[in-house]
Design a protein around this motif. Structure first.
Motif: not given
Length: 123
Positions: A102-123
């Motif tokens: 999320q933070r990496a995407a927000m740091a990119v120039r031109g990004v206004r909003e990030v919809e973070n729908i990443l799933e956390v998979a435990e191994h």
């Protein structure tokens, strides 16, 4: 029922995102990491085509930022972008990776909003 968001001339269906997530999650639970990555890539190939050069540039920059972050190893993240709205979908191994992406995407120039729908998979 298919829920979607209309973005200009494109519609990104939540069903498409769900399909990518489901394929990736199943792949990681039944395959080796290399096989799972291959299946995840195949699922991502069905995501909508980005129509604007600025959107493609933002998408490339985010993918570069994600791959450069050593804390995001073993994550499989699909990125879509349109007019500054970015969606991150896929599978990560921890909540920390989810936040880093999320933070990496927000740091990119031109990004206004990030919809973070990443799933956390435990191994």
């Amino acid at each position: 029922m298919i829920i979607s968001r209309s973005i200009g001339r494109q519609t990104i269906a939540r069903q498409t995102v769900a399909s990518v997530l489901t394929t990736t999650a199943i792949a990681f639970s039944i395959c080796t990491a290399a096989e799972a990555a291959s299946l995840a890539a195949a699922a991502q190939a069905t995501t909508p085509i980005i129509s604007d050069e600025r959107d493609r540039h933002v998408q490339r920059e985010i993918k570069t930022a994600l791959s450069a972050d050593p804390g995001l190893r073993n994550s499989h993240i699909a990125v879509s972008a349109h007019s500054g709205l970015v969606t991150l979908a896929g599978v990560v191994t921890s909540d920390e990776q989810r936040g880093r992406a999320q933070r990496a995407a927000m740091a990119v120039r031109g990004v206004r909003e990030v919809e973070n729908i990443l799933e956390v998979a435990e191994h």
